[in-house]
Design a protein around this motif. Structure first.
Motif, PDB file in Angstrom:
ATOM      1  N   ALA A 180     -12.374  -5.092  -5.826  1.00  0.00           N
ATOM      2  CA  ALA A 180     -11.653  -4.185  -4.925  1.00  0.00           C
ATOM      3  C   ALA A 180     -10.588  -4.949  -4.147  1.00  0.00           C
ATOM      4  O   ALA A 180     -10.767  -6.118  -3.805  1.00  0.00           O
ATOM      5  N   TYR A 181      -9.487  -4.268  -3.888  1.00  0.00           N
ATOM      6  CA  TYR A 181      -8.392  -4.910  -3.166  1.00  0.00           C
ATOM      7  C   TYR A 181      -8.719  -4.960  -1.669  1.00  0.00           C
ATOM      8  O   TYR A 181      -9.224  -3.993  -1.106  1.00  0.00           O
ATOM      9  N   VAL A 182      -8.430  -6.093  -1.065  1.00  0.00           N
ATOM     10  CA  VAL A 182      -8.644  -6.282   0.372  1.00  0.00           C
ATOM     11  C   VAL A 182      -7.280  -6.304   1.046  1.00  0.00           C
ATOM     12  O   VAL A 182      -6.422  -7.124   0.710  1.00  0.00           O
ATOM     13  N   LYS A 183      -7.064  -5.406   1.987  1.00  0.00           N
ATOM     14  CA  LYS A 183      -5.776  -5.343   2.668  1.00  0.00           C
ATOM     15  C   LYS A 183      -5.511  -6.614   3.464  1.00  0.00           C
ATOM     16  O   LYS A 183      -6.430  -7.238   3.984  1.00  0.00           O
ATOM     17  N   ARG A 184      -4.208  -6.942   3.552  1.00  0.00           N
ATOM     18  CA  ARG A 184      -3.812  -8.133   4.283  1.00  0.00           C
ATOM     19  C   ARG A 184      -2.469  -7.895   4.945  1.00  0.00           C
ATOM     20  O   ARG A 184      -1.872  -6.828   4.786  1.00  0.00           O
ATOM     21  N   PHE A 185      -1.983  -8.921   5.657  1.00  0.00           N
ATOM     22  CA  PHE A 185      -0.716  -8.794   6.360  1.00  0.00           C
ATOM     23  C   PHE A 185       0.399  -8.417   5.388  1.00  0.00           C
ATOM     24  O   PHE A 185       0.489  -8.952   4.282  1.00  0.00           O
ATOM     25  N   GLY A 186       1.237  -7.490   5.823  1.00  0.00           N
ATOM     26  CA  GLY A 186       2.318  -7.005   4.971  1.00  0.00           C
ATOM     27  C   GLY A 186       2.017  -5.657   4.364  1.00  0.00           C
ATOM     28  O   GLY A 186       2.929  -4.927   3.961  1.00  0.00           O
ATOM     29  N   ASP A 187       0.726  -5.282   4.268  1.00  0.00           N
ATOM     30  CA  ASP A 187       0.351  -3.965   3.760  1.00  0.00           C
ATOM     31  C   ASP A 187       0.533  -2.911   4.846  1.00  0.00           C
ATOM     32  O   ASP A 187       0.557  -3.223   6.040  1.00  0.00           O
ATOM     33  N   ARG A 188       0.655  -1.672   4.427  1.00  0.00           N
ATOM     34  CA  ARG A 188       0.765  -0.547   5.349  1.00  0.00           C
ATOM     35  C   ARG A 188      -0.500   0.290   5.265  1.00  0.00           C
ATOM     36  O   ARG A 188      -1.300   0.142   4.334  1.00  0.00           O
ATOM     37  N   ASN A 189      -0.665   1.201   6.231  1.00  0.00           N
ATOM     38  CA  ASN A 189      -1.843   2.072   6.165  1.00  0.00           C
ATOM     39  C   ASN A 189      -1.713   3.118   5.071  1.00  0.00           C
ATOM     40  O   ASN A 189      -2.688   3.792   4.731  1.00  0.00           O
ATOM     41  N   ASP A 190      -0.503   3.298   4.489  1.00  0.00           N
ATOM     42  CA  ASP A 190      -0.331   4.239   3.398  1.00  0.00           C
ATOM     43  C   ASP A 190       0.081   3.559   2.100  1.00  0.00           C
ATOM     44  O   ASP A 190       0.493   4.228   1.144  1.00  0.00           O
ATOM     45  N   GLY A 191      -0.021   2.226   2.030  1.00  0.00           N
ATOM     46  CA  GLY A 191       0.359   1.570   0.798  1.00  0.00           C
ATOM     47  C   GLY A 191       0.102   0.080   0.805  1.00  0.00           C
ATOM     48  O   GLY A 191      -0.043  -0.551   1.855  1.00  0.00           O
TER      49      GLY A 191
END
Length: 470
Positions: A180-191
């Motif tokens: 599963a992908y783990v969100k990190r800096f640079g990501d948005r809450n919609d992408g």
């Protein structure tokens, strides 16, 4: 290295306490500033900077603590800059160096922890707890007898330490599925930001700065003989009012499963993907009359959805809007904007655009906004007219606008010289050329045509759902 993911599953006592401490720190800082005559540099570094850290900490914990807790590193870095500037004024050089090392350690360790590079948050407990105890039982004992006003900055600092200690104890590890992908800096809450695209894609949003000046126009014609048979079968099976719109939507969703680049968007001169969230917007009327108000529906699909699922999900949203005696969420939002005076509204929209550029718009707003989504579709067939070319909006991030018109009949000559009557639906696509190249768009169109010429393919989930690039 496998990353750990930290989050706040709920705003418990410790999480709330951390925000209370941070708010108290801001109040104490303001109270101190009111009684001081401050030079500009002192104001910016000793008042504005810590207040920005206080406010951003509270906002991030309230808004992002479940999905993007790593963003709390931003106010921590702001706070460490504030403390570092303050330490430069200490009379002892050794004291200054030790404090600068401590602040650097705080910033680096906190960031490494909340971004998942450190497998435990327990290392942060002594990092915040020991300096807090040192201040209370050693350093502050030397300040006994100070006037209350002189104590305010010290109390503000203690509140910051207490807030970070409370948060470091409150956060929990979140289980993450394998792969599963783990969100990190640079990501948005919609992408999710795409970081491995070719340089030409990374540079193009800086050259072609807006969607409106980066749009391409495609005129297409879809032969509907097989589609009409398919629609008739669906209606016989009980799917009332199943029509061309549902087939087009199901075909587009299935195309995104094969070609995920179609689900990209540009924001802040960066390219993002929505992965498995396909958000489709459409303007509808509650009644088919000229004086009936317009509203916008947004329906979220998954690449694995079949035509039946698309039909049910879309119609449920339409019924929800048409049967609602009161305004929808979008109507209420538009009504709230309408109450703002013109000049103030212009500034407010500018502020929203700035927040959207940096990915700071709350998710509830982008979920309501008709300007954010994977696709905007409009049916001119319901109005009995040909399709239009609808421009893309510079506000928001919708990269594709589709308009389809009424059916038309055409007499065509076959190879053997005989004449046959065929039915077509005209579709006009307006696309943001920066998300993928022309060959990719052409491949999408060919695949969509293949699906619409044999729509029974849409009755079964796709064999494979391709994930977009990293």
């Amino acid at each position: 290295m496998k990353k750990s993911v930290y989050w706040l599953p709920k705003l418990g006592i410790l999480a709330v306490l951390s925000m209370v401490f941070m708010a108290a720190s801001a109040v104490l800082r303001i109270a101190w500033a009111v009684g001081e005559e401050l030079h500009a540099s002192v104001f910016w570094f000793q008042v504005a900077l810590p207040l920005a850290a206080n406010a951003s900490f509270i906002i991030i914990v309230l808004r992002d603590s479940r999905e993007r807790l790593y963003r709390t590193a931003i106010p921590v870095w702001l706070g460490c800059v504030f403390f570092a500037v303050k330490a430069l004024g200490f009379p002892s050089r050794l004291h200054t160096v030790l404090c600068l090392c401590l602040y650097a350690l705080v910033a680096v360790l906190f960031t490494a922890t909340v971004t998942g590079r450190v497998p435990t948050q327990k290392m942060m407990w002594p990092l915040f707890g020991l300096p807090l105890l040192y201040h209370i039982f050693v350093e502050d004992t030397q300040k006994v007898g100070w006037p209350l006003h002189d104590w305010l900055p010290e109390l503000s600092v203690l509140c910051c330490m207490a807030a970070l200690l409370s948060l470091s104890v409150a956060i929990k590890k979140r289980p993450v599925e394998e792969g599963a992908y783990v969100k990190r800096f640079g990501d948005r809450n919609d992408g999710r930001r795409l970081r491995s695209l070719s340089p030409i894609f990374a540079v193009s949003p800086y050259i072609m700065k807006t969607r409106n000046t980066s749009q391409n126009f495609i005129e297409d014609h879809i032969e509907v003989t097989e589609m009409e048979r398919y629609i008739a079968e669906k209606r016989k099976a009980g799917l009332k009012n199943f029509g061309v719109l549902h087939v087009l939507l199901a075909g587009y969703v299935r195309t995104c499963a094969r070609y995920p680049g179609l689900n990209r968007f540009i924001a802040g001169q960066r390219i993002f993907t929505r992965d498995r969230e396909i958000e489709i917007n459409m303007t509808i009327k509650k009644e088919m009359s000229t004086d009936s108000p317009d509203t916008v529906i947004k329906v979220t699909f998954d690449p694995a959805d079949t035509a039946d699922v698309v039909y049910e999900r879309f119609n449920e949203k339409v019924r929800e809007v048409k049967d609602a005696p009161l305004d929808t969420g979008f109507d209420k939002l538009a009504g709230a904007f309408n109450l703002i005076p013109g000049l103030l509204l212009k500034f407010f929209v500018f502020l929203l655009q700035g927040m959207d550029y940096f990915g700071l718009l709350p998710r509830f707003l982008t979920k309501l906004s008709p300007f954010h989504g994977s696709l905007y579709i409009t049916s001119m067939a319901s109005l009995g007219i040909p399709p239009i070319y609808h421009h893309l909006y510079d506000f928001g991030n919708v990269p594709v606008f589709v308009s389809f018109g009424k059916k038309r009949r055409v007499f065509e000559t076959k190879r053997d010289g005989s004449v046959v009557l065929r039915k077509y639906i005209d579709c006009n696509f307006v696309t943001d050329e920066r998300i993928v190249d022309g060959f990719y768009f052409a491949s999408c169109m060919r695949y969509l045509h293949n699906l619409l010429s044999d729509p029974w393919q849409l009755d079964t989930p796709p064999e494979e759902i391709i994930r977009d690039e990293n």
